[in-house]
Every structure is written in C-alpha cells, then in structure tokens.
Design a protein around this motif. Sequence first.
Motif, mmCIF file in Angstrom:
data_model
loop_
_atom_site.group_PDB
_atom_site.id
_atom_site.type_symbol
_atom_site.label_atom_id
_atom_site.label_comp_id
_atom_site.label_asym_id
_atom_site.label_seq_id
_atom_site.Cartn_x
_atom_site.Cartn_y
_atom_site.Cartn_z
ATOM 1 N N ALA A 143 1.130 -1.160 0.265
ATOM 2 C CA ALA A 143 -0.109 -0.031 0.078
ATOM 3 C C ALA A 143 0.751 1.385 -0.205
ATOM 4 C CB ALA A 143 -0.940 -0.113 1.352
ATOM 5 N N GLY A 161 0.880 5.424 0.882
ATOM 6 C CA GLY A 161 0.049 6.462 1.384
ATOM 7 C C GLY A 161 0.744 7.757 0.468
ATOM 8 N N HIS A 171 5.911 9.708 1.518
ATOM 9 C CA HIS A 171 6.962 10.537 2.232
ATOM 10 C C HIS A 171 7.778 9.955 2.996
ATOM 11 C CE1 HIS A 171 4.579 14.132 0.823
ATOM 12 N NE2 HIS A 171 5.247 14.842 1.456
ATOM 13 N N SER A 172 8.062 8.456 2.680
ATOM 14 C CA SER A 172 9.110 7.833 3.426
ATOM 15 C C SER A 172 10.312 7.741 2.414
ATOM 16 C CB SER A 172 8.714 6.432 3.850
ATOM 17 O OG SER A 172 7.576 6.506 4.697
ATOM 18 N N ASP A 186 6.276 17.722 11.621
ATOM 19 C CA ASP A 186 6.601 18.911 11.043
ATOM 20 C C ASP A 186 5.752 19.305 9.596
ATOM 21 O OD1 ASP A 186 8.823 19.434 12.406
ATOM 22 O OD2 ASP A 186 10.309 18.371 11.203
ATOM 23 N N GLN A 200 0.916 13.437 5.161
ATOM 24 C CA GLN A 200 0.882 12.094 5.193
ATOM 25 C C GLN A 200 -0.746 11.531 5.236
ATOM 26 O OE1 GLN A 200 2.409 14.168 7.616
ATOM 27 N NE2 GLN A 200 4.243 13.249 8.154
ATOM 28 N N THR A 255 4.835 3.853 10.331
ATOM 29 C CA THR A 255 6.147 4.187 10.710
ATOM 30 C C THR A 255 6.328 4.912 12.267
ATOM 31 O OG1 THR A 255 6.116 6.304 9.411
ATOM 32 C CG2 THR A 255 6.693 4.215 8.201
ATOM 33 N N VAL A 278 -4.252 -1.544 5.847
ATOM 34 C CA VAL A 278 -5.224 -0.877 6.901
ATOM 35 C C VAL A 278 -6.455 -0.176 6.264
ATOM 36 C CG1 VAL A 278 -5.266 0.833 8.508
ATOM 37 C CG2 VAL A 278 -3.271 -0.575 8.558
ATOM 38 N N ARG A 290 14.087 16.614 18.854
ATOM 39 C CA ARG A 290 12.733 16.606 19.264
ATOM 40 C C ARG A 290 12.776 15.572 20.458
ATOM 41 N NH1 ARG A 290 9.571 16.316 13.621
ATOM 42 N NH2 ARG A 290 10.972 15.078 13.020
#
Length: 422
Positions: A58, A60, A63-64, A121, A125, A133, A185, A328
């Motif tokens: 899948a 999303g 952005h990985s 940030d 996503q 992740t 999912v 962070r």
Amino acid sequence: MPTSRYAIPPIPFDTEKPWTNWGGNQSCSPAFTVRPRDEREVLDVVRFAIREGLPVRAAGAGHSFTPIVQTGGVLIDTASLTGVTGVDTATHRVRMLGGTRLSDLGDVLWDKGLSLANQGDIDKQAMAGAVSTATHGSGIGLGSFSSTVRWVKLVTGHGEIVEIGEDNLRELHAAQVALGTLGVVVELELQAVPRYHLAEQITYPGWQETVSGWQENIANHRHYSFIWCPRDESASLYELPTPAGESMVDRCYTKRYQATELSEPDGIVTTEGARRDRAYRIYAGGFMIPFHEMEYYVPAEKGQEAVTAVRDLLLTTHTDQRYPLEVRWVKGDQGLISPFHGRDTTVLSVSGAPGTDYWPYLRDVDALLEDFEARPHWGKIHFLTRDRVRAIYPEYDTFVSVRRTYDPSGVFLNDSLRQLFG
Ligand SMILES: Cc1cc2nc3c(=O)[nH]c(=O)nc-3n(C[C@H](O)[C@H](O)[C@H](O)COP(=O)(O)OP(=O)(O)OC[C@H]3O[C@@H](n4cnc5c(N)ncnc54)[C@H](O)[C@@H]3O)c2cc1C
C-alpha cells in the motif's frame, strides 16, 4: 513483471505506472497500480493478488525515504480511501479510512470539539502511512500517532477482513507500527483530545544557551524542539525563517508551543514566530525543496550527549555537510516495533543533499549513535540488518510471530521488508 501473464484485476488499474517517493530516492514499477474506493475493493484486489501469486504493497503519500512501499506486484494507492467515518465526542475517539490525509482532519475534528494530541513537521501524510512508521511530533509528554491507535481494520494476507482492538493488546501493539506487513489498513481509530489552541514562540539561541536550558525546556513546554545550524546556509535548506542580517552558525531555530485559551477570531495571531491559533493550523505545513533524511532515536537521558556528539561530528569531520540537525522529544509507548517502545526518547534528524554523496556522513552518524542504543525511524534512511533490529527491539520475535499469523505467505513483503521481518 509482464502483466500479460496475469488475469485482469477486478477494479480499474494502470500497468507499469512508475511510483516515486517525495524525496525521489525510492521508486518502483508495479505490475498493477489500483486505487480502491472502499474496503470491498481492497479485499477484491488483495484476493486477486493472492490468486495470481503477486505481492501487494500500500502507498500513502509517499513521504518515506526507505524502501517500504516498493513492489513489482500490486501497488494499492490509498488516495481514494479517505474520510472520517465516526466520531465519539464522549470518549474523544475518531475513526477514519486509512488513506485520510492529516491535512484533511483538522477542520472536521475541530467542528466536533476535538484535535489530534500532537502533530509533526508536516501534515501531508496519509494516516495509515504515518501510523505504519510511528510518525511523531515533539513533546516529552506526547506519544507518536501510532501510540494513539485503539483499533484497526485490515485486509490480511489470508484475503480476509480482520479487526484488532483493545481486547487483543498483543496484536494491537503489533498493528500500531507494522510497516504494512500485517495487511492493508482500511480503517483505524485514534484517541484524540479536546480541541485546543497553541501559542507559538520561535527564538534563535546559540548552542551554549541551548545546552544550559536543556532539561528545563523539555520539561516546561508542551512542544519543545530545535534545529541546530552548522552553517549560514543551513536554515534555508529547511526553508526556516531567520533573523535578518544575523549569522545562524552554531545557533538553533527553536520552537516552543504551549496550549492556550483564546477567543476567535480576535485572539488569532498569524505573525510567523508568534502565532496563536488552532493547534492543527500551527502544525500545518510542508517542505518544497526535497532532502534525504535519516532520523535516529536515543533514550531521553542520553539525548544531550548524543546530540553533542553529532554536532561535534559535523564541526570536525563532516565539514562539507550543510543540513541542520533537528532535535525533538517523544513519550515512550508499547508498540512492539515502535522506536519509542518502553522509553522516552530524544530524536536526532540529519539530512543529505539529493545528488551528493552523503553516505560516509550518514554511516558515521549511524555508527556513532549505535553506541547510544539508537533505533531508527522506519520511514527515514537507516542501516539496520535483521540482527540489529532483533537486538534493539525486545519484542521483535513477538512482532514477527504476529506478522506471520496475519500474512503467512508474505503477500505484503518486499525484498527489504523480507530481510528484516520475513
Ligand atoms: C518533508 C517530510 C517531513 C516529515 N516530517 C516528519 C515528522 O515531523 N515526524 C515524523 O515522525 N516523520 C516525518 N516524516 C516521515 C513520514 O511521516 C513517514 O515516512 C510517514 O510514514 C509517511 O507517510 P505517508 O502517508 O507518506 O506513507 P508512505 O511513505 O506512503 O508509506 C509508509 C508505510 O506505510 C505503509 N502504508 C501506507 N498506507 C497503508 C495502508 N493503508 N495500509 C497498510 N500500510 C500502509 C506503506 O506501505 C509504507 O510501508 C516526514 C517526511 C517528509 C518527506
């Protein structure tokens, strides 16, 4: 993979449509790309793939930075699986389809009196992608998105729809961070919080001032984070505003957010660096200029030492590297392969410029932080092997055993994930 060998998928499809991630460092050519609109279509597609012997992944929002979406089989683009499906204003629980973008949630939740507890940030996503992740924001009292997952509905490697809830914590903790390896999912439920406004404060302290205020800043702010700049041009690479005419060398772009009471519209302030607004509007954002990022997590009590060591590396050994070091904090959680499993965490993110040889630098950061028991972000560059994953995750074997239950023949694995979790 020539598609003529296969039957025709049960829903509209593209053949050999190339897929590339946001950073441009990962790509693939799936045999079939499909965009299901509901769980029935996901189920039909997964059953088709199982019959045809094709792997499934899948996607999303892409952005990985790691090879965790790639497949030569069936790529399920989740862009049409979107929308909030239920809100319980008494328990502050929210259900949504897996492809729902974070940026689509703010207004809908606000109108119901709710907000997400924290955000990172950017808000580009898909929620299932972010959760898969362990995407997070900053704040020592605030967990990752995954830690707020209370229920998921999956299409598994058996070609079945399965729900996992709080009556099965072992499997819920596996599903909270699973890189899509238990199945697709289709829907999930998160614990939200009563809606809140935030007051922003952005300052530019030097390194020594940042070190002196370390614990106090972590403890006394809902959100505290900083981006240390080794060079003058570092801030612009992350598109950060800086004080006019002043050098950013060895200084930190520092963010503090506190929850605040304010009335709308008079109390809203949109001045950059001193905003006062609804939480989701403060968090909203994105980056226009791609970079390639690596992010490692160390126990919070070792954070200052680890950050100092990476700063030293940038000042002494890798003086050609220009990207800043972002720092962070995240509260510990129970996800079996969550990088925050069992420990409050300091987050260190570094980046390299696309098209340059940043590998010696990233490998040195990796080697340095291994001594601090670091666990990497699953969606950002890392150098993990199966042995290393097992060594840093006490529940690794439990996770692999749950994964094999949901997907015994590895429908949802690709080469990279098979090496780590096969
Ligand atoms: C500019 C930028 C800023 C970022 N900021 C942050 C930040 O502040 N904090 C942070 O922690 N991370 C951050 N990240 C990393 C990012 O949040 C994660 O990599 C996240 O997973 C990306 O979500 P996505 O929707 O793009 O998922 P993708 O990258 O498309 O997918 C991620 C994983 O989820 C799986 N997946 C996606 N949808 C489903 C589904 N429906 N069912 C099963 N599996 C699924 C994919 O197969 C893949 O394994 C940032 C990345 C970028 C590029």
